[in-house]
Design a protein around this motif. Sequence first.
Motif, PDB file in Angstrom:
ATOM      1  N   ASN A   2       0.840  -1.186   0.000  1.00  0.00           N
ATOM      2  CA  ASN A   2       0.000   0.000   0.000  1.00  0.00           C
ATOM      3  C   ASN A   2       0.878   1.241   0.000  1.00  0.00           C
ATOM      4  OD1 ASN A   2      -2.363  -1.454   0.207  1.00  0.00           O
ATOM      5  ND2 ASN A   2      -2.272  -1.512   2.430  1.00  0.00           N
ATOM      6  N   HIS A   5      -1.127   8.355  -0.281  1.00  0.00           N
ATOM      7  CA  HIS A   5      -1.057   9.403  -1.290  1.00  0.00           C
ATOM      8  C   HIS A   5      -0.117  10.515  -0.834  1.00  0.00           C
ATOM      9  CE1 HIS A   5      -2.113  12.142  -4.440  1.00  0.00           C
ATOM     10  NE2 HIS A   5      -2.469  13.040  -3.548  1.00  0.00           N
ATOM     11  N   GLU A  45      -5.823  -0.036   1.111  1.00  0.00           N
ATOM     12  CA  GLU A  45      -5.485   0.363  -0.261  1.00  0.00           C
ATOM     13  C   GLU A  45      -6.639   1.160  -0.875  1.00  0.00           C
ATOM     14  OE1 GLU A  45      -3.466   1.004  -3.652  1.00  0.00           O
ATOM     15  OE2 GLU A  45      -2.620  -0.029  -1.931  1.00  0.00           O
ATOM     16  N   LEU A  46      -7.879   0.697  -0.674  1.00  0.00           N
ATOM     17  CA  LEU A  46      -9.057   1.394  -1.198  1.00  0.00           C
ATOM     18  C   LEU A  46      -9.162   2.790  -0.593  1.00  0.00           C
ATOM     19  CD1 LEU A  46     -11.796   1.466  -2.756  1.00  0.00           C
ATOM     20  CD2 LEU A  46     -12.816   0.538  -0.682  1.00  0.00           C
ATOM     21  N   ARG A  49      -6.656   5.088  -2.091  1.00  0.00           N
ATOM     22  CA  ARG A  49      -7.053   5.456  -3.458  1.00  0.00           C
ATOM     23  C   ARG A  49      -8.163   6.509  -3.418  1.00  0.00           C
ATOM     24  NH1 ARG A  49      -7.032   0.338  -5.093  1.00  0.00           N
ATOM     25  NH2 ARG A  49      -9.266   0.110  -4.888  1.00  0.00           N
ATOM     26  N   ALA A  52      -6.774   9.889  -2.582  1.00  0.00           N
ATOM     27  CA  ALA A  52      -6.118  10.471  -3.760  1.00  0.00           C
ATOM     28  C   ALA A  52      -7.150  11.003  -4.745  1.00  0.00           C
ATOM     29  CB  ALA A  52      -5.227   9.428  -4.438  1.00  0.00           C
ATOM     30  N   GLU A  53      -8.294  10.321  -4.874  1.00  0.00           N
ATOM     31  CA  GLU A  53      -9.343  10.775  -5.789  1.00  0.00           C
ATOM     32  C   GLU A  53     -10.023  12.043  -5.288  1.00  0.00           C
ATOM     33  OE1 GLU A  53     -11.636   7.321  -7.952  1.00  0.00           O
ATOM     34  OE2 GLU A  53     -11.258   6.764  -5.854  1.00  0.00           O
TER      35      GLU A  53
END
Length: 161
Positions: A2, A5, A45-46, A49, A52-53
């Motif tokens: 992982n 960000h 990890e989700l 992500r 970061a989005e």
Amino acid sequence: MNELHVTRARGRPVTPPANRRAALDEALHGHGWTPGRPLTDADAELLARVAAELHPAFAGDVTALNQVLLRHGAVPTLYGDPPRLAFHRAGASLPDAWAADAATALAMVIGVGQGARLRSCEAEGCELVFFDVTKNTSRRFCGLSCQNRAKASAYRARRRA
């Protein structure tokens, strides 16, 4: 493996905790979450992500924010006794619930016309974001350490010139 960000915060490199799952589980529990199952590496990890989005929304780009809202089923829901308001579907996994709630909160800030108050720190090397609560929306740095470092750097640059 992982990856967080944020790799730099307040102008310095950030080293993620050795056991991210335990750290994230503890952080979520500290915000009133009672996980029904342990947080897995895939969950971490989700969440990384999703973070970061959501980051571009602080610069006014809401395209990814809308996609996060749809993908994680953000809907207003009352749950518990006494009822509490959440913005995730019933039975959502912990990462989906967190993602939906965070995206909804960000969308609400932008939707009520306060999007200009969402800022990214202007200090070189800092990736943190913040909500500017000053009267004239003039805040440029996430905190005093970044502000002091930027001012000292500008002072040294002027002295050299």
